[in-house]
Design a protein around this motif. Structure first.
Motif, PDB file in Angstrom:
ATOM      1  N   VAL A   1       8.230   5.164  -3.674  1.00 60.97           N
ATOM      2  CA  VAL A   1       7.067   5.994  -4.264  1.00 60.97           C
ATOM      3  C   VAL A   1       6.959   6.152  -5.656  1.00 60.97           C
ATOM      4  O   VAL A   1       6.237   5.830  -6.429  1.00 60.97           O
ATOM      5  CB  VAL A   1       6.859   7.298  -3.444  1.00 60.97           C
ATOM      6  CG1 VAL A   1       5.948   8.260  -4.292  1.00 60.97           C
ATOM      7  CG2 VAL A   1       6.478   7.216  -1.941  1.00 60.97           C
ATOM      8  N   ILE A   2       8.114   6.502  -6.127  1.00 61.48           N
ATOM      9  CA  ILE A   2       8.635   6.638  -7.536  1.00 61.48           C
ATOM     10  C   ILE A   2       8.396   5.219  -8.429  1.00 61.48           C
ATOM     11  O   ILE A   2       7.902   5.420  -9.373  1.00 61.48           O
ATOM     12  CB  ILE A   2      10.004   7.240  -7.642  1.00 61.48           C
ATOM     13  CG1 ILE A   2      10.261   8.562  -7.194  1.00 61.48           C
ATOM     14  CG2 ILE A   2      10.729   7.058  -9.079  1.00 61.48           C
ATOM     15  CD1 ILE A   2      11.686   8.940  -6.910  1.00 61.48           C
ATOM     16  N   LEU A   3       8.979   4.200  -7.810  1.00 60.69           N
ATOM     17  CA  LEU A   3       8.870   2.879  -8.568  1.00 60.69           C
ATOM     18  C   LEU A   3       7.455   2.514  -8.595  1.00 60.69           C
ATOM     19  O   LEU A   3       6.993   2.077  -9.616  1.00 60.69           O
ATOM     20  CB  LEU A   3       9.250   1.765  -7.721  1.00 60.69           C
ATOM     21  CG  LEU A   3      10.980   1.380  -8.277  1.00 60.69           C
ATOM     22  CD1 LEU A   3      11.420   0.424  -7.630  1.00 60.69           C
ATOM     23  CD2 LEU A   3      10.768   1.137  -9.781  1.00 60.69           C
ATOM     24  N   GLU A   4       6.390   2.908  -7.611  1.00 60.33           N
ATOM     25  CA  GLU A   4       5.093   2.495  -7.565  1.00 60.33           C
ATOM     26  C   GLU A   4       4.333   3.033  -8.525  1.00 60.33           C
ATOM     27  O   GLU A   4       3.719   2.643  -9.622  1.00 60.33           O
ATOM     28  CB  GLU A   4       4.324   2.604  -6.363  1.00 60.33           C
ATOM     29  CG  GLU A   4       2.847   2.132  -6.389  1.00 60.33           C
ATOM     30  CD  GLU A   4       2.373   1.724  -4.977  1.00 60.33           C
ATOM     31  OE1 GLU A   4       3.246   1.174  -4.163  1.00 60.33           O
ATOM     32  OE2 GLU A   4       1.124   2.096  -4.843  1.00 60.33           O
ATOM     33  N   ALA A   5       4.810   4.682  -8.737  1.00 55.64           N
ATOM     34  CA  ALA A   5       4.081   5.431  -9.746  1.00 55.64           C
ATOM     35  C   ALA A   5       4.608   4.920 -11.183  1.00 55.64           C
ATOM     36  O   ALA A   5       3.635   5.136 -12.057  1.00 55.64           O
ATOM     37  CB  ALA A   5       4.545   6.698  -9.529  1.00 55.64           C
ATOM     38  N   VAL A   6       5.819   4.569 -11.514  1.00 51.35           N
ATOM     39  CA  VAL A   6       6.150   4.133 -12.747  1.00 51.35           C
ATOM     40  C   VAL A   6       5.733   2.853 -13.282  1.00 51.35           C
ATOM     41  O   VAL A   6       5.219   2.647 -14.267  1.00 51.35           O
ATOM     42  CB  VAL A   6       7.766   4.337 -12.678  1.00 51.35           C
ATOM     43  CG1 VAL A   6       8.318   3.906 -13.863  1.00 51.35           C
ATOM     44  CG2 VAL A   6       8.152   5.621 -12.281  1.00 51.35           C
ATOM     45  N   THR A   7       5.907   2.033 -12.260  1.00 51.55           N
ATOM     46  CA  THR A   7       5.498   0.498 -12.563  1.00 51.55           C
ATOM     47  C   THR A   7       3.998   0.349 -12.973  1.00 51.55           C
ATOM     48  O   THR A   7       4.062  -0.344 -14.135  1.00 51.55           O
ATOM     49  CB  THR A   7       5.673  -0.424 -11.330  1.00 51.55           C
ATOM     50  OG1 THR A   7       7.415  -0.123 -10.904  1.00 51.55           O
ATOM     51  CG2 THR A   7       5.512  -1.754 -11.645  1.00 51.55           C
ATOM     52  N   ARG A   8       3.162   0.935 -12.235  1.00 50.85           N
ATOM     53  CA  ARG A   8       1.703   0.955 -12.655  1.00 50.85           C
ATOM     54  C   ARG A   8       1.430   1.352 -14.104  1.00 50.85           C
ATOM     55  O   ARG A   8       0.568   1.045 -14.470  1.00 50.85           O
ATOM     56  CB  ARG A   8       0.989   1.673 -11.585  1.00 50.85           C
ATOM     57  CG  ARG A   8       1.253   3.009 -11.461  1.00 50.85           C
ATOM     58  CD  ARG A   8       0.264   3.631 -10.177  1.00 50.85           C
ATOM     59  NE  ARG A   8      -0.966   3.328 -10.290  1.00 50.85           N
ATOM     60  CZ  ARG A   8      -1.946   4.203 -11.137  1.00 50.85           C
ATOM     61  NH1 ARG A   8      -1.443   5.233 -11.671  1.00 50.85           N
ATOM     62  NH2 ARG A   8      -3.204   4.052 -10.945  1.00 50.85           N
ATOM     63  N   LEU A   9       2.391   2.424 -14.607  1.00 49.57           N
ATOM     64  CA  LEU A   9       2.313   2.906 -15.987  1.00 49.57           C
ATOM     65  C   LEU A   9       2.784   1.685 -16.915  1.00 49.57           C
ATOM     66  O   LEU A   9       2.312   1.750 -18.269  1.00 49.57           O
ATOM     67  CB  LEU A   9       2.889   4.257 -16.159  1.00 49.57           C
ATOM     68  CG  LEU A   9       2.728   5.126 -15.211  1.00 49.57           C
ATOM     69  CD1 LEU A   9       3.308   6.561 -15.331  1.00 49.57           C
ATOM     70  CD2 LEU A   9       1.089   5.590 -15.325  1.00 49.57           C
ATOM     71  N   LEU A  10       3.435   0.867 -16.606  1.00 46.52           N
ATOM     72  CA  LEU A  10       3.986  -0.101 -17.452  1.00 46.52           C
ATOM     73  C   LEU A  10       3.146  -1.002 -18.365  1.00 46.52           C
ATOM     74  O   LEU A  10       2.174  -1.389 -17.506  1.00 46.52           O
ATOM     75  CB  LEU A  10       5.268  -1.066 -17.021  1.00 46.52           C
ATOM     76  CG  LEU A  10       6.473  -0.700 -16.464  1.00 46.52           C
ATOM     77  CD1 LEU A  10       7.187  -1.285 -15.681  1.00 46.52           C
ATOM     78  CD2 LEU A  10       6.850   0.486 -17.429  1.00 46.52           C
TER      79      LEU A  10
END
Ligand SMILES: COC(=O)c1ccnc(N)c1
Length: 242
Positions: A150-159
């Motif tokens: 979950v955290i990785l998806e939320a963070v990666t989409r902001l890159l």
């Protein structure tokens, strides 16, 4: 961004080869490596847990394998990563924290299982890198792996470059501390239900106002805590008189 994940279930992270995260990995935006904690055990049973001091149910993850894993993945000669430990006892994971993490050059995720990781692992790590225990909400999981996804998806989409239309970050829920307005697409009428006329008016000012009103109404109904936390300065004066 470099991401290392340490888990006793590395296969949990197969989904990270899919969709946008898979693309981010393929184009180098995200350099992700998943590690099996048992690589840092040395006994024939590759033991990672033991009974808790002070008694009580369940098992606790032993400090030795974790210590060696963190030594290997955060060696003193390199800039220390930010260590993230998903935990029910963590700080709330929010969009604001996702943005904060998206600015980090290197994230290191430690996935706890059983009753958790020996506290000394986190205490020792904190002497040489930032450590954040992060909670997805007020509930308990079998392990930290799902939370990392979950955290990785939320963070990666902001890159940068990951989302095809970066503009969508502007209007989505929590982008400005509000929930997003309802969205519609064709057909204009479906099962007797019409798309709000304003959205078909072509009047972009009216549309923006309508969406803002909808966002404020929804937020007030579903998340009054978010509305209370809003900086009054961020509210357009017209919002107050609406
Ligand atoms: C083992 O990790 C958890 O149970 C966990 C992690 C993150 N957020 C939660 N609410 C629970």
């Amino acid at each position: 961004m470099r991401v290392d994940i340490v888990s006793i279930f590395p296969e949990y992270f197969a989904p990270l080869d899919l969709s946008l995260i898979g693309k981010a990995r393929a184009n180098g935006t995200l350099r992700l490596v998943v590690h099996d904690l048992r690589s840092w055990t040395h006994d024939v049973h590759r033991t990672v847990d033991d009974t808790p001091y002070g008694g009580g149910p369940g098992m606790v993850m032993r400090p030795e394998p974790w210590g060696e894993a963190l030594d290997a993945l955060a060696p003193p000669e390199l800039t220390p990563p930010r260590l993230l430990v998903p935990s029910p006892a963590g700080v709330p994971f929010t969009q604001a924290l996702a943005y904060e993490l998206a600015a980090e050059p290197h994230l290191l995720f430690a996935c706890g299982r059983y009753e958790g990781i020996d506290q000394r692992v986190l205490d020792h790590a904190a002497t040489r890198m930032p450590v954040t225990e992060v909670s997805l909400g007020d509930y308990v999981l079998f392990g930290g792996e799902v939370a990392v996804l979950v955290i990785l998806e939320a963070v990666t989409r902001l890159l940068p470059g990951v989302l095809g239309n970066a503009g969508s970050l502007e209007e989505e829920s929590h982008a400005h501390g509000l929930l997003e307005a309802p969205m519609y697409t064709k057909p204009a009428t479906w099962r007797g239900l019409d798309v709000p006329d304003v959205l078909r008016s072509g009047d972009h000012g009216r549309i923006a106002r309508w969406r803002r009103d909808q966002a404020l109404t929804r937020t007030g109904q579903r998340r009054p805590d978010l509305l209370a936390a809003l900086d009054p300065q961020s509210l357009d004066k017209r919002d107050v008189t609406a």
